[in-house]
Scaffold this active site. Structure first.
Site, PDB file in Angstrom:
ATOM      1  N   GLN A 208     -27.229 -36.123 -81.026  1.00 30.85           N
ATOM      2  CA  GLN A 208     -26.862 -35.062 -80.349  1.00 30.85           C
ATOM      3  C   GLN A 208     -27.901 -33.866 -80.405  1.00 30.85           C
ATOM      4  O   GLN A 208     -28.656 -33.549 -81.127  1.00 30.85           O
ATOM      5  CB  GLN A 208     -25.494 -34.473 -81.019  1.00 30.85           C
ATOM      6  CG  GLN A 208     -24.898 -33.232 -80.467  1.00 30.85           C
ATOM      7  CD  GLN A 208     -24.205 -33.329 -79.090  1.00 30.85           C
ATOM      8  OE1 GLN A 208     -23.761 -34.597 -78.925  1.00 30.85           O
ATOM      9  NE2 GLN A 208     -24.202 -32.373 -78.235  1.00 30.85           N
TER      10      GLN A 208
ATOM     11  N   LYS B 227     -16.020 -36.651 -78.119  1.00 32.77           N
ATOM     12  CA  LYS B 227     -16.607 -37.996 -77.780  1.00 32.77           C
ATOM     13  C   LYS B 227     -15.983 -39.279 -78.259  1.00 32.77           C
ATOM     14  O   LYS B 227     -15.466 -40.332 -77.703  1.00 32.77           O
ATOM     15  CB  LYS B 227     -17.986 -38.121 -77.878  1.00 32.77           C
ATOM     16  CG  LYS B 227     -18.806 -37.426 -76.808  1.00 32.77           C
ATOM     17  CD  LYS B 227     -20.222 -37.216 -77.305  1.00 32.77           C
ATOM     18  CE  LYS B 227     -21.084 -36.179 -76.468  1.00 32.77           C
ATOM     19  NZ  LYS B 227     -22.221 -35.664 -76.877  1.00 32.77           N
TER      20      LYS B 227
ATOM     21  N   ASP C 128     -27.791 -41.895 -73.276  1.00 32.69           N
ATOM     22  CA  ASP C 128     -27.998 -40.708 -72.723  1.00 32.69           C
ATOM     23  C   ASP C 128     -28.997 -40.525 -71.494  1.00 32.69           C
ATOM     24  O   ASP C 128     -29.119 -39.665 -70.745  1.00 32.69           O
ATOM     25  CB  ASP C 128     -28.576 -39.847 -73.729  1.00 32.69           C
ATOM     26  CG  ASP C 128     -27.460 -38.593 -74.380  1.00 32.69           C
ATOM     27  OD1 ASP C 128     -26.670 -38.107 -73.594  1.00 32.69           O
ATOM     28  OD2 ASP C 128     -27.845 -38.247 -75.466  1.00 32.69           O
TER      29      ASP C 128
HETATM   30  N1  GUN Z   1     -26.318 -31.492 -75.956  1.00 27.02           N
HETATM   31  C1  GUN Z   1     -26.007 -30.923 -74.822  1.00 27.02           C
HETATM   32  N2  GUN Z   1     -25.794 -32.038 -73.909  1.00 27.02           N
HETATM   33  C2  GUN Z   1     -26.138 -33.099 -74.314  1.00 27.02           C
HETATM   34  C3  GUN Z   1     -26.253 -34.533 -73.816  1.00 27.02           C
HETATM   35  O1  GUN Z   1     -25.840 -34.769 -72.768  1.00 27.02           O
HETATM   36  N3  GUN Z   1     -26.446 -35.271 -74.893  1.00 27.02           N
HETATM   37  C4  GUN Z   1     -26.798 -35.124 -76.236  1.00 27.02           C
HETATM   38  N4  GUN Z   1     -27.298 -36.147 -76.734  1.00 27.02           N
HETATM   39  N5  GUN Z   1     -27.020 -33.985 -76.602  1.00 27.02           N
HETATM   40  C5  GUN Z   1     -26.518 -32.911 -75.683  1.00 27.02           C
END
Ligand code: GUN
Length: 289
Positions: free
Chosen positions: A101, A57, A124
């Site tokens: 996350q 990211k 998100d």
């Molecule tokens: N863990 C796995 N996929 C995601 C996601 O799309 N967002 C977040 N914050 N954590 C994740």
């Protein structure tokens, strides 16, 4: 035995590159008005897979010209300290998007953390406000993986309208929101899960099948209608260290008309949609400033 189908692989990495390229002029426009879109990623603990995602990211942000910062908190951090970090980021004017996350350690309530993120910075799309807006058909921030799935279909020229879409998996992160988004695109949607009876009978109805159960190679060729479009959201680590999707690639290849590989399918699009949501958050703030 059905005649073999010529399966075209969907190149998610190439689509994601194109989406990132489309973001650059929007980032430039913001930058020339003095706004640098900023993303904060909060990582609690040391989960190796989460570390890998968070690193990719940050790299993607840099490539598109976004500011990003990573907040590493120890796995033992108390819930209140995580909430306090989120509140601090809510107030920080350099930060337009906040991502915590997942998964989080068991002593931290995912709901309390997600409810604390300001809905305006919830890139998100997990805050109940944004979940509600998606469910009622007016999303602002759609969750990144489902948004990536729908964008892949759109970019491949596949319209869900009138089609039977079957989603295998009912998570808040993928299954439920992707179903909402398919419905919004006028598909007839079925959500299956671990208690679904005669699963293969349901999946064989699908024109578009989305596999999001988190079990390696769970969806096999006999569960697919010949010519269906198969989108594999899974990323599972096999005992030998290799990655496998939720779809059994070997048996579905030759049966689906299109198929996303793992890696290189949905994954890169998830990150591209996160960048897009962050740019959108910055644009919305810039307008109301
Ligand atoms: N863990 C796995 N996929 C995601 C996601 O799309 N967002 C977040 N914050 N954590 C994740």
């Amino acid at each position: 035995m059905d005649t073999p189908v010529d399966t075209k692989l969907i190149d998610g990495a190439a689509h994601a590159r194109a989406v990132r390229a489309e973001l650059r002029p929007r980032v430039e426009a913001l930058r020339s008005s003095g706004v640098v879109p900023g993303l904060a990623v909060v990582l609690v603990g040391n989960d190796p897979a989460s570390r890998v995602y968070v690193r990719s990211k940050a790299r993607a942000c840099e490539e598109v010209g976004l500011y990003s910062e990573q907040h590493d908190l120890q796995g033992s951090t108390a819930e209140e300290q995580v909430l306090e970090r989120v509140r601090m980021l809510n107030r920080d004017p350099r930060i337009h998007g906040i991502l915590v996350q997942l998964p989080l350690a068991a002593h931290i309530s995912v709901d309390r953390v997600l409810h604390t993120i300001s809905p305006e910075k919830d890139v998100d799309g997990f805050h109940p406000c944004n979940v509600g807006l998606l469910a009622t058909g007016n999303p602002v921030f759609a969750p990144c993986t489902p948004a990536g799935v729908l964008r892949l279909l759109e970019r491949e020229g596949i319209s869900p309208e009138g089609k039977r879409a079957v989603i295998v998996g009912r998570s808040n992160i993928v299954g439920k929101p992707v179903a909402m988004m398919m419905l919004r695109k006028h598909a007839t949607v079925t959500i299956c899960h671990s208690r679904t009876r005669e699963l293969g009978g349901v999946t064989r109805e699908a024109d578009i099948l989305v596999a999001a159960i988190g079990r390696a190679r769970f969806v096999t060729g006999d569960m697919i209608k010949p010519g269906a479009v198969v989108i594999d959201v899974g990323i599972n680590r096999l005992p030998d260290g290799k990655l496998a999707g939720d779809v059994d690639f070997a048996s579905v290849h030759g049966r689906a008309s299109r198929l996303t590989p793992v890696p290189g399918g949905v994954g890169p699009m998830t990150i591209a949609m996160l960048l897009e949501n962050t740019v959108l958050a910055a644009e919305r703030t810039a307008k109301t400033a």
